[in-house]
Each structure stands twice: as C-alpha cells, then as structure tokens.
Scaffold this motif. Sequence first.
Motif, PDB file in Angstrom:
ATOM      1  N   GLN A  38       0.842  -1.188   0.000  1.00  0.00           N
ATOM      2  CA  GLN A  38       0.000   0.000   0.000  1.00  0.00           C
ATOM      3  C   GLN A  38       0.881   1.244   0.000  1.00  0.00           C
ATOM      4  O   GLN A  38       1.536   1.553   0.991  1.00  0.00           O
ATOM      5  CB  GLN A  38      -0.943   0.030   1.199  1.00  0.00           C
ATOM      6  CG  GLN A  38      -1.956   1.168   1.148  1.00  0.00           C
ATOM      7  CD  GLN A  38      -2.948   1.133   2.293  1.00  0.00           C
ATOM      8  OE1 GLN A  38      -2.638   0.668   3.389  1.00  0.00           O
ATOM      9  NE2 GLN A  38      -4.167   1.625   2.056  1.00  0.00           N
ATOM     10  N   LYS A  42      -2.906   5.317  -1.420  1.00  0.00           N
ATOM     11  CA  LYS A  42      -3.411   4.418  -2.455  1.00  0.00           C
ATOM     12  C   LYS A  42      -4.082   3.187  -1.833  1.00  0.00           C
ATOM     13  O   LYS A  42      -4.003   2.956  -0.629  1.00  0.00           O
ATOM     14  CB  LYS A  42      -2.261   3.954  -3.358  1.00  0.00           C
ATOM     15  CG  LYS A  42      -1.538   5.097  -4.065  1.00  0.00           C
ATOM     16  CD  LYS A  42      -2.375   5.670  -5.163  1.00  0.00           C
ATOM     17  CE  LYS A  42      -1.649   6.736  -5.979  1.00  0.00           C
ATOM     18  NZ  LYS A  42      -0.486   6.207  -6.702  1.00  0.00           N
ATOM     19  N   ARG A  43      -4.720   2.417  -2.685  1.00  0.00           N
ATOM     20  CA  ARG A  43      -5.362   1.189  -2.215  1.00  0.00           C
ATOM     21  C   ARG A  43      -4.316   0.091  -2.037  1.00  0.00           C
ATOM     22  O   ARG A  43      -3.282   0.109  -2.695  1.00  0.00           O
ATOM     23  CB  ARG A  43      -6.393   0.732  -3.242  1.00  0.00           C
ATOM     24  CG  ARG A  43      -5.790   0.069  -4.481  1.00  0.00           C
ATOM     25  CD  ARG A  43      -6.844  -0.285  -5.501  1.00  0.00           C
ATOM     26  NE  ARG A  43      -7.165   0.837  -6.363  1.00  0.00           N
ATOM     27  CZ  ARG A  43      -8.196   0.846  -7.194  1.00  0.00           C
ATOM     28  NH1 ARG A  43      -9.019  -0.186  -7.251  1.00  0.00           N
ATOM     29  NH2 ARG A  43      -8.440   1.891  -7.953  1.00  0.00           N
ATOM     30  N   PRO A  44      -4.579  -0.885  -1.176  1.00  0.00           N
ATOM     31  CA  PRO A  44      -3.675  -2.046  -1.096  1.00  0.00           C
ATOM     32  C   PRO A  44      -3.756  -2.866  -2.384  1.00  0.00           C
ATOM     33  O   PRO A  44      -4.835  -3.058  -2.934  1.00  0.00           O
ATOM     34  CB  PRO A  44      -4.244  -2.847   0.090  1.00  0.00           C
ATOM     35  CG  PRO A  44      -5.136  -1.907   0.825  1.00  0.00           C
ATOM     36  CD  PRO A  44      -5.673  -0.960  -0.200  1.00  0.00           C
TER      37      PRO A  44
ATOM     38  N   LEU B  92     -12.932   0.842   2.945  1.00  0.00           N
ATOM     39  CA  LEU B  92     -12.568   0.224   1.672  1.00  0.00           C
ATOM     40  C   LEU B  92     -13.544  -0.887   1.315  1.00  0.00           C
ATOM     41  O   LEU B  92     -13.822  -1.777   2.126  1.00  0.00           O
ATOM     42  CB  LEU B  92     -11.166  -0.375   1.759  1.00  0.00           C
ATOM     43  CG  LEU B  92     -10.033   0.630   1.939  1.00  0.00           C
ATOM     44  CD1 LEU B  92      -9.022   0.125   2.941  1.00  0.00           C
ATOM     45  CD2 LEU B  92      -9.351   0.890   0.607  1.00  0.00           C
ATOM     46  N   PHE B 107      -9.251  -4.254  -4.006  1.00  0.00           N
ATOM     47  CA  PHE B 107      -9.762  -3.159  -3.200  1.00  0.00           C
ATOM     48  C   PHE B 107     -10.152  -1.967  -4.065  1.00  0.00           C
ATOM     49  O   PHE B 107      -9.519  -1.685  -5.082  1.00  0.00           O
ATOM     50  CB  PHE B 107      -8.699  -2.700  -2.195  1.00  0.00           C
ATOM     51  CG  PHE B 107      -8.483  -3.657  -1.064  1.00  0.00           C
ATOM     52  CD1 PHE B 107      -7.535  -4.660  -1.152  1.00  0.00           C
ATOM     53  CD2 PHE B 107      -9.230  -3.554   0.097  1.00  0.00           C
ATOM     54  CE1 PHE B 107      -7.333  -5.552  -0.113  1.00  0.00           C
ATOM     55  CE2 PHE B 107      -9.037  -4.437   1.149  1.00  0.00           C
ATOM     56  CZ  PHE B 107      -8.088  -5.432   1.046  1.00  0.00           C
ATOM     57  N   GLY B 108     -11.179  -1.258  -3.602  1.00  0.00           N
ATOM     58  CA  GLY B 108     -11.467   0.047  -4.168  1.00  0.00           C
ATOM     59  C   GLY B 108     -10.459   1.058  -3.645  1.00  0.00           C
ATOM     60  O   GLY B 108      -9.627   0.740  -2.790  1.00  0.00           O
ATOM     61  N   GLU B 109     -10.577   2.290  -4.125  1.00  0.00           N
ATOM     62  CA  GLU B 109      -9.627   3.325  -3.731  1.00  0.00           C
ATOM     63  C   GLU B 109      -9.860   3.809  -2.304  1.00  0.00           C
ATOM     64  O   GLU B 109      -9.005   4.471  -1.735  1.00  0.00           O
ATOM     65  CB  GLU B 109      -9.702   4.514  -4.692  1.00  0.00           C
ATOM     66  CG  GLU B 109      -9.163   4.233  -6.079  1.00  0.00           C
ATOM     67  CD  GLU B 109      -7.646   4.160  -6.118  1.00  0.00           C
ATOM     68  OE1 GLU B 109      -7.100   3.931  -7.212  1.00  0.00           O
ATOM     69  OE2 GLU B 109      -6.995   4.326  -5.058  1.00  0.00           O
TER      70      GLU B 109
END
Lengths: 112, 116
Positions: A38, A42-44, B92, B107-109
């Motif tokens: 991550q 930002k997203r993982p 998330l 995952f979404g943002e």
Amino acid sequence: GENVEQHPSTLSVQEGDSAVIKCTYSDSASNYFPWYKQELGKRPQLIIDIRSNVGEKKDQRIAVTLNKTAKHFSLHITETQPEDSAVYFCAAKTDSWGKLQFGAGTQVVVTP
Amino acid sequence: SAVISQKPSRDICQRGTSLTIQCQVDSQVTMMFWYRQQPGQSLTLIATANQGSEATYESGFVIDKFPISRPNLTFSTLTVSNMSPEDSSIYLCSVLDRAGLPGELFFGEGSRLTVL
C-alpha cells in the motif's frame, strides 16, 4: 479465529540492500497467504501470494517463503529501490470464501 | 481484474450525522467485503455484504452502526451512522474475483471520512 502477527513494524534499508518481513499465523488450517503493498494514499494491491502446497514462490525481485510446521511466512525483497517504499501487509485465510486476516503492516523506507 | 469504484472518495462530516458510501464493480462478483483502515493502522474487516440478505458482521461491528446493502452482484453500500470522531477512517470496499481456489482480493480506492 485466525491471528496474524507481523514484524518489524518499520524497516529502513539502503537502496540495493535486501528487505525481509516476517509473519506468523495461528490457525493451522490456513492455506492462502497473500502480501499486499500500500503506497501512501493508495489502495492495497496484491504483490505476491503463496498457497500451502508450496514452500517458496518468486516473482522477479520479490519472493515469499512458507513454513507450515512453524506457521510462519516471509516476504523477501532483493535489490531494493526507492519505489519499494510503502506499507506491506501480510494476510492469511483458511478457505476460498474465508475472510482475510491482515497483519499490522510494515512501513518500508528505502533510502538512496 | 475487477474495477471497483467507490464514492465519495473523501468527505468531512459532522458529529451525529450519517454517511453512505457506494461501491460499484464492473463485473458480477461472488463476495464483497467492507474494511476499515484507521489512520496508520491495518485493515479490519467490518462485514461481508451478502447479495439479497443481511450482511455478516465481524466481532465489534453491528448493523445499527454500519448498515450494509447489496441489492445485486455488482453494487453495495455501507452507511456509517451517528458518526463520532472515532469513526474517522478510510473505508474500503473489496471483492473476491475468482471462485474455486483462494482468490485475490481487490480493493477500491477507499473513502476517507473525517468526522468533526
């Protein structure tokens, strides 16, 4: 339920050196062990995963090892680069539909 | 891989209000989940969103506080009710995109909520 412990919480390495992050899990029925990266804000995102029927898996500079007997698995990053700086999470789950239990995360900082 | 859209991406909310977060996936997925990530912390599963039935909540999370809907295989909502500053987190949405073998969780943002 499953409990995943992750160490260290922070890791600072010089560019070009290797980084190792270790995780242990409690449920011997766990059979899937992914690693997520991550970046800040930002997203993982999944970077590598391993299933319980293999002991090691490599993808370019990243490798993961699994010791089912000891119930631990590790992430190895070789030839670290500044873009490897991020938080890394290990996780474990017991079946296809089971929930992922995440470790606490490791903040990796690669200094030039 | 599944493309997940979440909105709002961020919001600032007043104490005592409620906010609904939407999650839209570009394909039908079997499993949808909602996670919470408090500042500097790991990912904690709130609940599994079940299509056409009540969500399955994890220990420490209740339906009255986090009602979830999943009317079809591509959409889910999470409401954070009666918010307090302790609810300030990133929420998330995530989906399991592959049946059979343990699959990759996407995952979404995320939706960053700040409660004043």
